[in-house]
Write a protein that holds these residues in place. Structure first.
Motif, PDB file in Angstrom:
ATOM      1  N   LEU A 180      -6.980 -16.628   4.767  1.00  0.00           N
ATOM      2  CA  LEU A 180      -6.926 -15.102   4.605  1.00  0.00           C
ATOM      3  C   LEU A 180      -8.383 -14.472   4.835  1.00  0.00           C
ATOM      4  O   LEU A 180      -8.394 -13.536   5.597  1.00  0.00           O
ATOM      5  CB  LEU A 180      -6.693 -14.797   3.185  1.00  0.00           C
ATOM      6  N   PHE A 181      -9.502 -15.268   4.392  1.00  0.00           N
ATOM      7  CA  PHE A 181     -10.746 -14.413   4.450  1.00  0.00           C
ATOM      8  C   PHE A 181     -11.525 -14.755   5.774  1.00  0.00           C
ATOM      9  O   PHE A 181     -12.395 -13.939   6.023  1.00  0.00           O
ATOM     10  CB  PHE A 181     -11.677 -15.121   3.354  1.00  0.00           C
ATOM     11  N   VAL A 196     -10.573 -11.792   7.719  1.00  0.00           N
ATOM     12  CA  VAL A 196     -11.260 -10.887   7.408  1.00  0.00           C
ATOM     13  C   VAL A 196     -12.524 -10.626   7.982  1.00  0.00           C
ATOM     14  O   VAL A 196     -13.187  -9.678   8.498  1.00  0.00           O
ATOM     15  CB  VAL A 196     -11.176 -10.338   5.629  1.00  0.00           C
ATOM     16  N   ILE A 204      -7.307  -7.901 -15.512  1.00  0.00           N
ATOM     17  CA  ILE A 204      -7.350  -6.294 -15.563  1.00  0.00           C
ATOM     18  C   ILE A 204      -7.835  -6.069 -17.079  1.00  0.00           C
ATOM     19  O   ILE A 204      -8.425  -5.110 -17.158  1.00  0.00           O
ATOM     20  CB  ILE A 204      -5.929  -6.027 -15.361  1.00  0.00           C
ATOM     21  N   LEU A 264     -11.367  -5.499 -16.946  1.00  0.00           N
ATOM     22  CA  LEU A 264     -11.662  -4.204 -16.168  1.00  0.00           C
ATOM     23  C   LEU A 264     -11.566  -3.107 -17.117  1.00  0.00           C
ATOM     24  O   LEU A 264     -12.398  -2.203 -16.939  1.00  0.00           O
ATOM     25  CB  LEU A 264     -10.803  -4.168 -15.043  1.00  0.00           C
ATOM     26  N   TYR A 321     -14.452  -9.925 -10.574  1.00  0.00           N
ATOM     27  CA  TYR A 321     -13.289 -10.142  -9.601  1.00  0.00           C
ATOM     28  C   TYR A 321     -13.063  -8.775  -8.970  1.00  0.00           C
ATOM     29  O   TYR A 321     -12.905  -8.679  -7.633  1.00  0.00           O
ATOM     30  CB  TYR A 321     -11.846 -10.580 -10.227  1.00  0.00           C
ATOM     31  N   TRP A 322     -12.988  -7.699  -9.928  1.00  0.00           N
ATOM     32  CA  TRP A 322     -12.675  -6.361  -9.471  1.00  0.00           C
ATOM     33  C   TRP A 322     -13.979  -5.830  -8.640  1.00  0.00           C
ATOM     34  O   TRP A 322     -13.510  -5.211  -7.758  1.00  0.00           O
ATOM     35  CB  TRP A 322     -12.090  -5.412 -10.438  1.00  0.00           C
ATOM     36  N   LEU A 368     -13.844  -6.964  -5.239  1.00  0.00           N
ATOM     37  CA  LEU A 368     -12.873  -6.421  -4.296  1.00  0.00           C
ATOM     38  C   LEU A 368     -13.229  -5.106  -4.002  1.00  0.00           C
ATOM     39  O   LEU A 368     -13.136  -4.683  -2.845  1.00  0.00           O
ATOM     40  CB  LEU A 368     -11.675  -6.383  -5.317  1.00  0.00           C
ATOM     41  N   THR A 382     -11.794 -17.070  -6.674  1.00  0.00           N
ATOM     42  CA  THR A 382     -10.482 -17.247  -6.754  1.00  0.00           C
ATOM     43  C   THR A 382     -10.305 -18.789  -6.981  1.00  0.00           C
ATOM     44  O   THR A 382      -9.410 -19.530  -7.568  1.00  0.00           O
ATOM     45  CB  THR A 382      -9.681 -16.987  -5.323  1.00  0.00           C
ATOM     46  N   ILE A 409      -4.109 -14.644  -6.331  1.00  0.00           N
ATOM     47  CA  ILE A 409      -3.664 -14.925  -5.058  1.00  0.00           C
ATOM     48  C   ILE A 409      -3.196 -13.588  -4.625  1.00  0.00           C
ATOM     49  O   ILE A 409      -3.202 -13.112  -3.319  1.00  0.00           O
ATOM     50  CB  ILE A 409      -2.660 -16.230  -5.005  1.00  0.00           C
ATOM     51  N   ILE A 418      -3.692 -10.554  -5.592  1.00  0.00           N
ATOM     52  CA  ILE A 418      -4.585  -9.437  -5.306  1.00  0.00           C
ATOM     53  C   ILE A 418      -5.170  -9.902  -4.087  1.00  0.00           C
ATOM     54  O   ILE A 418      -5.395  -8.886  -3.252  1.00  0.00           O
ATOM     55  CB  ILE A 418      -5.489  -9.495  -6.488  1.00  0.00           C
ATOM     56  N   LEU A 419      -5.557 -11.092  -3.907  1.00  0.00           N
ATOM     57  CA  LEU A 419      -6.094 -11.569  -2.470  1.00  0.00           C
ATOM     58  C   LEU A 419      -5.282 -11.168  -1.404  1.00  0.00           C
ATOM     59  O   LEU A 419      -5.873 -10.635  -0.430  1.00  0.00           O
ATOM     60  CB  LEU A 419      -6.612 -12.988  -2.368  1.00  0.00           C
ATOM     61  N   ILE A 420      -4.016 -11.412  -1.248  1.00  0.00           N
ATOM     62  CA  ILE A 420      -3.331 -11.247  -0.136  1.00  0.00           C
ATOM     63  C   ILE A 420      -3.026  -9.679  -0.082  1.00  0.00           C
ATOM     64  O   ILE A 420      -3.310  -9.104   1.106  1.00  0.00           O
ATOM     65  CB  ILE A 420      -1.786 -11.968  -0.418  1.00  0.00           C
ATOM     66  N   ALA A 474      -5.213  -7.423  -0.933  1.00  0.00           N
ATOM     67  CA  ALA A 474      -6.379  -6.788  -0.447  1.00  0.00           C
ATOM     68  C   ALA A 474      -6.730  -7.014   0.971  1.00  0.00           C
ATOM     69  O   ALA A 474      -7.437  -6.222   1.709  1.00  0.00           O
ATOM     70  CB  ALA A 474      -7.712  -7.278  -1.291  1.00  0.00           C
ATOM     71  N   THR A 475      -6.340  -8.350   1.604  1.00  0.00           N
ATOM     72  CA  THR A 475      -6.604  -8.855   2.664  1.00  0.00           C
ATOM     73  C   THR A 475      -5.651  -8.152   3.786  1.00  0.00           C
ATOM     74  O   THR A 475      -5.905  -7.910   4.939  1.00  0.00           O
ATOM     75  CB  THR A 475      -6.394 -10.142   2.947  1.00  0.00           C
ATOM     76  N   LEU A 483      -4.649  -2.042  -9.951  1.00  0.00           N
ATOM     77  CA  LEU A 483      -5.897  -2.570  -9.400  1.00  0.00           C
ATOM     78  C   LEU A 483      -5.999  -1.920  -7.994  1.00  0.00           C
ATOM     79  O   LEU A 483      -6.890  -2.148  -7.291  1.00  0.00           O
ATOM     80  CB  LEU A 483      -5.654  -4.111  -8.973  1.00  0.00           C
ATOM     81  N   ILE A 499      -3.911  -2.042  -5.421  1.00  0.00           N
ATOM     82  CA  ILE A 499      -3.079  -2.751  -4.387  1.00  0.00           C
ATOM     83  C   ILE A 499      -1.528  -2.295  -4.453  1.00  0.00           C
ATOM     84  O   ILE A 499      -0.812  -3.192  -5.215  1.00  0.00           O
ATOM     85  CB  ILE A 499      -3.283  -4.243  -4.389  1.00  0.00           C
TER      86      ILE A 499
END
Lengths: 351, 489
Positions: free
Chosen positions: A28-29, A32, A288, A291, A302-303, A306, A318, B334, B336-338, B340-341, B426, B428
């Motif tokens: 995934l990353f 990006v 959450i 947060l 984490y937030w 993001l 993660t 996971i 959240i990651l997906i 966000a990506t 969040l 998303i």
């Protein structure tokens, strides 16, 4: 040997999952990061062209300039790993992540750029919050559940069931927002933000942490203990009807010994697994809730990662969530296999 | 299974269900929820999702104000919103070149402050001779006989929106008037605009126009601590049109709004959006996502589990390994990651994600149940008669698990609803939809909890809780009736 074999099998399984998840995150990353790295490279290339490039063009002529330009581009491509094919990059990233080499963030968090150091600060805080809360939940839940089971059908029992059904449908973070409104904003009993005061040390620091922890813990306990008590009650009602309880009662064993000595011990395996899975389940809610409370643990981090697009930190976090989660899963399997012999026989019999 | 059996079974089930009080309560709640969701365009604003993100659409609403009914519980009453359209206004023509538009406003006794602001919009001007363009003046006549000049002779065009309480020049005019009455000084309006008091209080200076102002008071005190002056006010908009034959001023669509300090059924958020409409529309997404995710993941889980059990051996072992891998992935990080990506997320994509990470538990239970059913003689008989794997799975094993499936579907709805809300919270989520999670996300981003905007935080969460409770009630009732033996708890 059955138990050990079973354990090894579970651990291998967890490692396999960890590998797969690490590859998913990396895939995934890298996607990006590719775009942002390309932009960064073009920026640097232009920078080079304006200064060194023009210099070479003036002093050594066109050919030397072309050659130097190609060389520099090659250098930058290697620096940003743009020369490698996609899957090679995914593989590299995954391997680095597995070695806990997460890299750095662009802006410092908790006073450092190193992702590992940042995580090292945040993880104990999250664990502190949820361990405290879960211990309270377990004690309250089991105690109230057993009480309800002993007086099944009473007003207390029915009240508890309704409370459990309602709290089951509540998002924890929303309850947190409401508690903030009521207890922090309106009544002023608790702080509006659970961010620790970095200036304090020693006993003052401990007091500060307890004060800041109070409302998040209260929220967690409020949302979770009802379901706990209800499940304990259901398990206990089932156990209390079994023959060995009848036999104990007929023998004249005192009632509280029957409940806590005989029945609760028999009901232990599902309850213990429940404990561990409750902890695991709380991880998601934690992101959450932290947060909402502005609590400086992993969830809020984490937030922040993001929001600021800190990919390295996101990968690191993660990865850590996954490791914690899998450790919990293995632990649950371990305890379950230990308490309930049927499980390990079943699993090891297949091997 | 024969049709008669199905009918008989269904009848029996209904009889039993009627006896479950919690189940009936759940069904009633569900009917109510579905009605609310279906009638959303008629009971609130049609096509709200399109308008939700356009801040221009909500400009006539006050920002961050509680619902009107809140007045019943507080000693400091908050004025409600009042809007006038052309047929409710007194429009006169004192002379050929003048138009007078008057809007009455009664500031009733007991209210804490006057309106948050005044907005006048929708004046149409057709300009043929620009040298003789129409101009307008605006003033407020107060019950104590004083008049507050708000705007003096400014050119009027079709794009003119007069926003008292948001326009710095108008606030400066109020301040000039205030200083003149209280301290007797004449300030220059242009210089007043630079005054720190005006800059700091552009939005709050309106309350000075609706406050007790007497000579000898200090202007700053009135600004900081206005004491309400109750009574009947009149807002006068004077339009001078020196060339009425060339330049036309059309005021058929004019709307004058006295912004309230409370609004509607559920108040407004930081953009002035009507939260009630948002909550009602949010129920659609919640119900659709909740039901869709739980139905899909239950069906997938059932088929997967039964297939795994039926095939047995290595295939079973392999399928269960895959199941375990999915089950041990921590889903929220996971997801959240997906999210966000991927970038632009649609509702269907969220459904897909939640299904992918939601079928495992059901599959495992379905497998253990199917392992028992598989051993029964009629399955063997079917196989002996030459029935294929697919036929046995879909015709003989799955139908037996269906009652169990209904309870599972109902019981997994709350989780799906909470998961979607969490993702939206969040940030998303589908940006084109109005969801409870997104309303809460905006509330969190604007720090609504630390400012005490309870009307913004309470209703969306209650909505989630009600949807959750509805399905838990139905689910536990179904569970009791349909699976007396299989009940896990």
């Amino acid at each position: 040997m059955g138990y050990l074999k079973y354990l090894v099998f579970r651990i291998l399984n967890a490692i396999l999952v960890l590998l797969i998840v690490t590859f998913i995150i990396s895939a995934l990353f890298v996607k990006v990061a590719e775009q942002s790295n390309l932009a960064k490279m073009n920026d640097e290339m232009m920078q080079w062209d304006r200064t060194t490039g023009q210099n070479i063009l003036r002093t050594q002529g066109q050919d030397a300039y072309e050659k130097a330009k190609a060389e520099h581009e090659q250098f930058l491509r290697e620096k940003y790993e743009l020369n490698l094919p996609y899957w090679q990059k995914v593989y590299n990233k995954a391997i680095r992540t597995l070695r806990l080499d997460f890299g750095t963030t662009t802006t410092p968090i908790f006073g450092t750029n190193n992702v590992s150091d940042i995580i090292k600060v945040a993880v104990p805080r999250s664990i502190l919050l949820f361990t405290t809360a879960t211990i309270i939940v377990i004690i309250l839940g089991i105690f109230l559940g057993v009480r309800a089971a002993r007086h099944a059908g009473s007003a207390f029992d029915r009240g508890l069931s309704i409370f459990a059904l309602i709290t089951y449908s509540l998002p924890m973070w929303w309850t947190g927002m409401m508690f903030l409104l009521i207890f922090a904003f309106k009544l002023g009993w608790f702080p509006l933000s659970s961010m620790f005061d970095p200036q304090l040390t020693g006993w003052e620091h401990v007091k500060d942490v307890i004060y800041k922890l109070a409302l998040p813990v209260l929220t967690y306990v409020f949302v979770v203990f009802g379901g706990w008590a209800w499940t304990t009650r259901n398990i206990m009602i089932g156990t209390l009807q079994e023959d060995f309880i009848m036999a104990a009662r007929a023998k004249g064993v005192p009632e509280h010994k029957i409940i806590y000595g005989h029945a609760l011990r028999a009901a232990a395996p599902p309850i213990v697994t429940m404990i561990i899975f409750a902890l695991l389940g709380s991880l998601g809610g934690a992101i959450i809730s932290e947060l909402v409370f502005n609590y400086p643990g992993m969830g809020r981090l984490y937030w922040v990662a993001l929001q600021q697009n800190e990919t390295n930190l996101l990968i690191g976090l993660t990865y850590f969530f996954t490791v914690l989660y899998l450790a919990g899963v293995v632990l649950a399997d371990m305890v379950y296999g230990f308490l309930d012999p049927r499980v390990k026989v079943g699993a090891s019999a297949k091997m | 299974m024969r049709w008669v059996d199905v009918k008989e079974g269904f009848k029996e089930f209904l009889e039993e269900f009627k006896r479950e009080k919690t189940g009936i309560a759940g069904v009633l709640l569900l009917i109510l929820l579905v009605l609310v969701a279906l009638t959303a365009p008629y009971t609130t604003i049609p096509d709200l999702p399109d308008k939700w993100r356009s801040s221009a659409y909500w400009e006539d609403n006050p920002k961050n104000v509680p619902p009107t009914w809140y007045n019943m519980f507080t000693s400091q009453k908050l004025v409600p919103q009042v809007a006038y359209y052309s047929d409710e206004l007194s429009i006169t023509h004192p002379s050929n070149t003048e138009i007078l538009i008057e809007a009455p406003y009664s500031f009733s006794k007991g209210y804490y402050l006057g309106p948050q602001g005044i907005i006048i919009r929708n004046i149409n001007v057709t300009l043929n001779t620009p040298s003789e363009a129409p101009t307008y003046s605006l003033y407020l006549e107060r019950p104590d006989g004083k008049t507050v000049p708000l705007v003096n002779n400014k050119p009027l065009t079709s794009s003119t929106t007069i926003a008292v309480g948001r326009d710095a020049a108008i606030s400066a005019n109020i301040y000039v008037w205030l200083v003149n009455v209280t301290e007797g000084k004449e300030l220059d309006p242009l210089q007043a605009q630079m005054d720190p008091i005006v800059i700091m209080n552009i939005n709050t200076l309106v309350s000075a126009a609706f406050a007790k102002v007497e000579p000898g008071m200090k202007a700053e005190d009135v600004v900081n601590n206005p004491e309400p002056l109750w009574g009947d006010y009149k807002l006068v908009l004077k339009i001078d049109n020196p060339a009425p034959d060339q330049n036309k001023v059309i005021i058929d669509d004019i709307k004058i709004t006295f912004l309230g300090r409370s609004y509607g059924t559920m108040g407004t958020d930081y953009l002035g959006r009507d939260l009630w409409a948002g909550i009602i529309w949010g129920s659609r997404v919640s119900l659709v996502i909740g039901i869709l995710v739980s139905v899909l993941s239950t069906l997938i889980g059932l088929v997967y589990g039964v297939t795994s059990a039926y095939l047995g051996g290595n295939a079973d072992e392999f399928m269960m390994r895959i199941n375990e891998i999915f089950a041990s992935i921590p889903s929220l990080p996971i997801l959240i990651l997906i999210g966000a990506t991927v970038g632009h997320v649609t509702l269907m994509f969220i459904v897909l994600l939640l299904v992918i990470f939601g079928w495992m538990g059901i599959a495992r239970i379905a497998r253990s149940m199917a392992l028992q059913i598989k051993e029964q003689t009629y399955i063997e008989a079917a196989r002996a008669l030459g029935a294929g794997n697919g036929r046995i799975i879909f015709k003989h094993i799955l139908p037996q698990l269906l009652p169990y499936a209904f309870a599972v579907i109902a019981l997994s709805v709350p989780g799906a609803v909470i998961a979607e809300a969490s993702l939206s919270f969040l940030g998303i989520g589908d940006p084109t939809a109005v969801t409870w999670g997104q309303i809460l996300n905006a509330a969190q981003a604007q720090a609504a909890t630390t400012k005490g905007y309870w009307w913004w935080v309470l209703p969306p969460g209650l909505g989630i809780a009600v949807v959750g409770l509805t399905f838990v009630l139905i689910g536990t009732a179904l569970d009791k009736i349909l699976n007396p033996r299989l009940r896990k708890l």
